[in-house]
Design a protein around this motif. Structure first.
Motif, PDB file in Angstrom:
ATOM      1  N   VAL A 115      -6.947   1.627  -5.648  1.00 21.93           N
ATOM      2  CA  VAL A 115      -7.097   0.226  -5.238  1.00 21.93           C
ATOM      3  C   VAL A 115      -8.569  -0.165  -5.179  1.00 21.93           C
ATOM      4  O   VAL A 115      -8.954  -1.262  -5.587  1.00 21.93           O
ATOM      5  CB  VAL A 115      -6.418  -0.006  -3.869  1.00 21.93           C
ATOM      6  CG1 VAL A 115      -6.750  -1.396  -3.326  1.00 21.93           C
ATOM      7  CG2 VAL A 115      -4.906   0.149  -3.997  1.00 21.93           C
ATOM      8  N   ARG A 122      -2.841   6.755  -5.636  1.00 16.03           N
ATOM      9  CA  ARG A 122      -2.579   5.335  -5.869  1.00 16.03           C
ATOM     10  C   ARG A 122      -3.398   4.468  -4.918  1.00 16.03           C
ATOM     11  O   ARG A 122      -3.957   3.451  -5.321  1.00 16.03           O
ATOM     12  CB  ARG A 122      -1.094   5.049  -5.682  1.00 16.03           C
ATOM     13  CG  ARG A 122      -0.747   3.581  -5.857  1.00 16.03           C
ATOM     14  CD  ARG A 122       0.739   3.325  -5.718  1.00 16.03           C
ATOM     15  NE  ARG A 122       1.022   1.897  -5.725  1.00 16.03           N
ATOM     16  CZ  ARG A 122       2.244   1.376  -5.581  1.00 16.03           C
ATOM     17  NH1 ARG A 122       3.281   2.173  -5.439  1.00 16.03           N
ATOM     18  NH2 ARG A 122       2.430   0.078  -5.588  1.00 16.03           N
ATOM     19  N   GLN A 123      -3.482   4.879  -3.644  1.00 17.08           N
ATOM     20  CA  GLN A 123      -4.253   4.089  -2.691  1.00 17.08           C
ATOM     21  C   GLN A 123      -5.745   4.132  -3.024  1.00 17.08           C
ATOM     22  O   GLN A 123      -6.459   3.146  -2.854  1.00 17.08           O
ATOM     23  CB  GLN A 123      -4.009   4.606  -1.275  1.00 17.08           C
ATOM     24  CG  GLN A 123      -2.595   4.361  -0.773  1.00 17.08           C
ATOM     25  CD  GLN A 123      -2.450   4.663   0.706  1.00 17.08           C
ATOM     26  OE1 GLN A 123      -3.396   4.555   1.463  1.00 17.08           O
ATOM     27  NE2 GLN A 123      -1.255   5.041   1.108  1.00 17.08           N
ATOM     28  N   VAL A 170      -9.134  -3.921   1.835  1.00 18.89           N
ATOM     29  CA  VAL A 170      -9.482  -2.835   0.911  1.00 18.89           C
ATOM     30  C   VAL A 170     -10.984  -2.573   0.885  1.00 18.89           C
ATOM     31  O   VAL A 170     -11.484  -1.901  -0.013  1.00 18.89           O
ATOM     32  CB  VAL A 170      -8.989  -3.151  -0.522  1.00 18.89           C
ATOM     33  CG1 VAL A 170      -7.486  -3.269  -0.552  1.00 18.89           C
ATOM     34  CG2 VAL A 170      -9.642  -4.420  -1.064  1.00 18.89           C
ATOM     35  N   ARG A 183      -9.910  -0.675  -8.683  1.00 18.57           N
ATOM     36  CA  ARG A 183      -9.385  -1.920  -9.270  1.00 18.57           C
ATOM     37  C   ARG A 183     -10.077  -3.137  -8.688  1.00 18.57           C
ATOM     38  O   ARG A 183     -10.373  -4.099  -9.415  1.00 18.57           O
ATOM     39  CB  ARG A 183      -7.869  -2.015  -9.037  1.00 18.57           C
ATOM     40  CG  ARG A 183      -7.056  -1.035  -9.884  1.00 18.57           C
ATOM     41  CD  ARG A 183      -5.606  -1.489  -9.986  1.00 18.57           C
ATOM     42  NE  ARG A 183      -4.968  -1.571  -8.674  1.00 18.57           N
ATOM     43  CZ  ARG A 183      -4.298  -0.563  -8.109  1.00 18.57           C
ATOM     44  NH1 ARG A 183      -4.190   0.600  -8.743  1.00 18.57           N
ATOM     45  NH2 ARG A 183      -3.746  -0.703  -6.926  1.00 18.57           N
ATOM     46  N   ASP A 205       0.812  -1.210   0.000  1.00 16.55           N
ATOM     47  CA  ASP A 205       0.000   0.000   0.000  1.00 16.55           C
ATOM     48  C   ASP A 205       0.852   1.270   0.000  1.00 16.55           C
ATOM     49  O   ASP A 205       0.380   2.342   0.339  1.00 16.55           O
ATOM     50  CB  ASP A 205      -0.930   0.014   1.219  1.00 16.55           C
ATOM     51  CG  ASP A 205      -2.081  -0.953   1.036  1.00 16.55           C
ATOM     52  OD1 ASP A 205      -2.466  -1.178  -0.115  1.00 16.55           O
ATOM     53  OD2 ASP A 205      -2.580  -1.479   2.031  1.00 16.55           O
ATOM     54  N   ARG A 229     -12.066   1.100   0.856  1.00 16.94           N
ATOM     55  CA  ARG A 229     -11.786   1.735  -0.429  1.00 16.94           C
ATOM     56  C   ARG A 229     -12.717   1.224  -1.518  1.00 16.94           C
ATOM     57  O   ARG A 229     -13.151   1.974  -2.402  1.00 16.94           O
ATOM     58  CB  ARG A 229     -10.317   1.518  -0.816  1.00 16.94           C
ATOM     59  CG  ARG A 229      -9.376   2.513  -0.177  1.00 16.94           C
ATOM     60  CD  ARG A 229      -7.941   2.146  -0.397  1.00 16.94           C
ATOM     61  NE  ARG A 229      -7.545   1.007   0.423  1.00 16.94           N
ATOM     62  CZ  ARG A 229      -6.325   0.495   0.447  1.00 16.94           C
ATOM     63  NH1 ARG A 229      -5.376   0.999  -0.330  1.00 16.94           N
ATOM     64  NH2 ARG A 229      -6.030  -0.524   1.237  1.00 16.94           N
TER      65      ARG A 229
END
Length: 567
Positions: free
Chosen positions: A219, A215-216, A350, A222, A209, A353
């Motif tokens: 996640v 970028r985090q 995750v 994705r 991470d 997120r």
């Protein structure tokens, strides 16, 4: 106990878990605040500039949150989730109080719309943090399902209470009184979440991470896009949000324009939705307890579509109230089933997120739903717009029925076996759905005192958890450890493809839970964090074996992060 009594008892048990109960009460408060604010905002917009402004206000309320939600999801994965809930409810309380003051002071409509957008921004941290905290607080999948039903009931209580009180307040007082009441409800939610026990986030090694906020945040997107079940469930919830927002706008237009009713009728029609949602909770308690989550989703979608179409077919006051009752019933079935499936299939690491990213999709869908109604009404008329929105969810389940059917969860798991698996550090990172499947795969074994459970040098075919009793670990003829309930052994030979590195013998009558090689390897190596934890456990235990002082460990002393010197 009757078939109905068992699931209702499970629902009652949610409130016997103090932290789960407080989380439910907090949601009732924020639900009241959110819906009372949304209803009063719609009436404020209609009075300010007519039907078109209702859709504009809806977009102003939800779009800012769509941009904030993915970043808010990062907070729920990187920080204690209770702390995120406290911060969000505090900010919501302040924003609602400011909205009440703005209306009372005669501020321009755009400033009230701006505060509505700020409300969604600060509230965007609540939903992913709460959705991710719920599985942590639940002790079993059954309790998680019951907690989601309770969550729906609390949502309905907040919605129903907010709708009725908003109708009364709009009839006898003003919009600013509704906003002020919403602020008081949000303050109550703040008190509830502040009393939940503090949680913490796992500190994984490996730098997966690492990187900045962008970028985090990515996640979560994705996870939603790469995993087929999550992608489909996310799509269901996104379309559900589109229909919800569209129906919210249609409710105002049908009541005030098509039927020519008073402002207070909007609150009362919302109350009909709340009554339907409350009754849906009783049905959910039965169906979800039996594992029929997908059935709930499909039936709810069809019912929502049929009910939503009613005012378009029969534009009468009775039909409108019956429609919103049916929509509330069906909507609740879909929402609870899809959310429960998402929590079971998603990774805790995750999950906030993922929910934050889904919240962005949901809020964008709500904005589009609000805008779509305005466009459909302008182009085709109110009744035609109603029928078009009603077709959305039935069309979804018709197209994706075969795929949805594959995600049914099945029979409940044994609570003790599930908790033994979940408490082992190797299995702790796995999604709840994987843990459920593994729990069903466990085989119970009984071993008398003196029986060798595994023998050094043999081929490894099983992983073992100790349910009751004690065993000793012997390596090269030397007794090096003792293990008891909750500890495990057998993973080294399975994951490293090596012969057993030690002999394990029962010291007393011992009850074990065994998991065969193929299922163990597939579950652990198929999940990045679980594989990482397992490698760490193995390295630690092999390192201890090379330490000459390890043989002198006190009996029962744990020698690894999942308990004992596993072989």
């Amino acid at each position: 106990m009757t078939r109905l009594g068992a699931p209702l008892q499970a629902l009652t048990d949610v409130f016997r878990n103090p932290d789960l109960g407080r989380l439910q009460l907090s949601w009732a408060g924020v639900s009241f605040a959110m819906w009372a604010f949304a209803i009063a905002l719609g009436v404020f917009a209609f009075d300010a500039a007519g039907a078109a402004a209702v859709g504009l206000a809806g977009m102003a309320r939800v779009l800012p949150g769509a941009f904030a939600a993915p970043f808010a999801g990062v907070l729920g994965d990187r920080h204690p989730r209770r702390s995120v809930l406290i911060g969000s409810t505090l900010a919501v309380t302040l924003v609602l109080a400011l909205a009440a003051l703005a209306v009372a002071a005669g501020a321009p409509a755009w400033s009230v719309f701006a505060l509505a957008g700020l409300f969604t921004v600060v509230f965007s941290a609540y939903i992913p943090a709460e959705a991710a905290l719920l599985p942590q607080l639940a002790s079993t999948p059954q309790e998680l399902s019951a907690a989601n039903v309770a969550h729906s009931v609390m949502d309905s209580v907040g919605f129903l209470g907010g709708s009725i009180l908003t109708g009364v307040l709009l009839a006898f007082t003003s919009v600013q009184a509704v906003f002020a009441t919403s602020a008081i409800a949000a303050a109550g939610s703040l008190l509830a979440v502040a009393t939940i026990r503090a949680d913490s986030r796992p500190d994984y090694a490996g730098g997966v991470d690492a990187g900045g906020v962008i970028r985090q945040t990515a996640v979560g997107f994705r996870a939603l896009l790469a995993d087929p079940p999550l992608r489909l469930l996310g799509g269901c919830l996104t379309l559900l949000a589109f229909v919800e927002a569209a129906v919210d706008v249609l409710m105002v237009i049908v009541a005030l324009d098509l039927l020519g009713l008073a402002d207070a009728s909007v609150g009362y029609m919302n109350a009909a939705w709340g009554v339907g949602a409350l009754l849906a909770g009783a049905v959910l308690a039965v169906l979800i307890n039996r594992g029929h989550l997908v059935a709930c989703l499909v039936v709810g979608s069809l019912l929502t579509g049929a009910a939503a179409a009613l005012p378009g077919v029969w534009p009468a006051v009775l039909a409108a109230y019956a429609a919103w009752f049916g929509v509330g019933f069906g909507y609740t079935l879909v929402e609870v089933a899809a959310n429960t499936l998402l929590q079971r299939l998603g990774d805790d690491e995750v999950l906030a997120r993922t929910r934050g990213s889904l919240e962005t999709a949901r809020l964008v869908a709500m904005a589009l739903g609000s805008a779509a109604v305005a466009a459909l009404v302008a182009l085709f008329g109110i009744r035609e717009a109603v029928l078009a929105i009603a077709a959305v969810l039935p069309l979804l389940v018709a197209l994706r029925w075969s795929r949805l059917r594959a995600y049914e969860m099945g029979a409940p798991v044994a609570e003790r076996h599930f908790n033994l698996l979940r408490a082992d550090s190797i299995f702790a990172p796995l999604p709840l759905a994987t843990l459920e499947r593994l729990t069903h795969d466990l085989v119970e074994l009984e071993a008398e005192a003196g029986r060798e459970l595994i023998t050094q040098g043999d081929f490894g075919d099983r992983f073992y958890l100790i349910d009751a009793g004690r065993v000793e670990v012997i390596e090269d003829g030397v007794r090096c450890a003792e293990e008891g309930p909750g500890e495990s052994f057998g993973e080294i030979a399975l994951l490293r493809g090596e012969p057993r590195t030690a002999t394990v013998r029962a010291l007393e009558p011992t009850r074990l839970l065994a998991l065969d090689r193929e299922r163990f390897i597939a579950a652990v190596t198929g999940h990045g964090r679980a594989a990482q934890v397992a490698d760490g456990v193995i390295e630690g235990r092999l390192g201890q074996d090379r330490d000459p002082t390890s043989a002198a460990s006190a009996p029962g002393q744990s020698s690894g992060s999942s308990g004992g010197a596993s072989r």
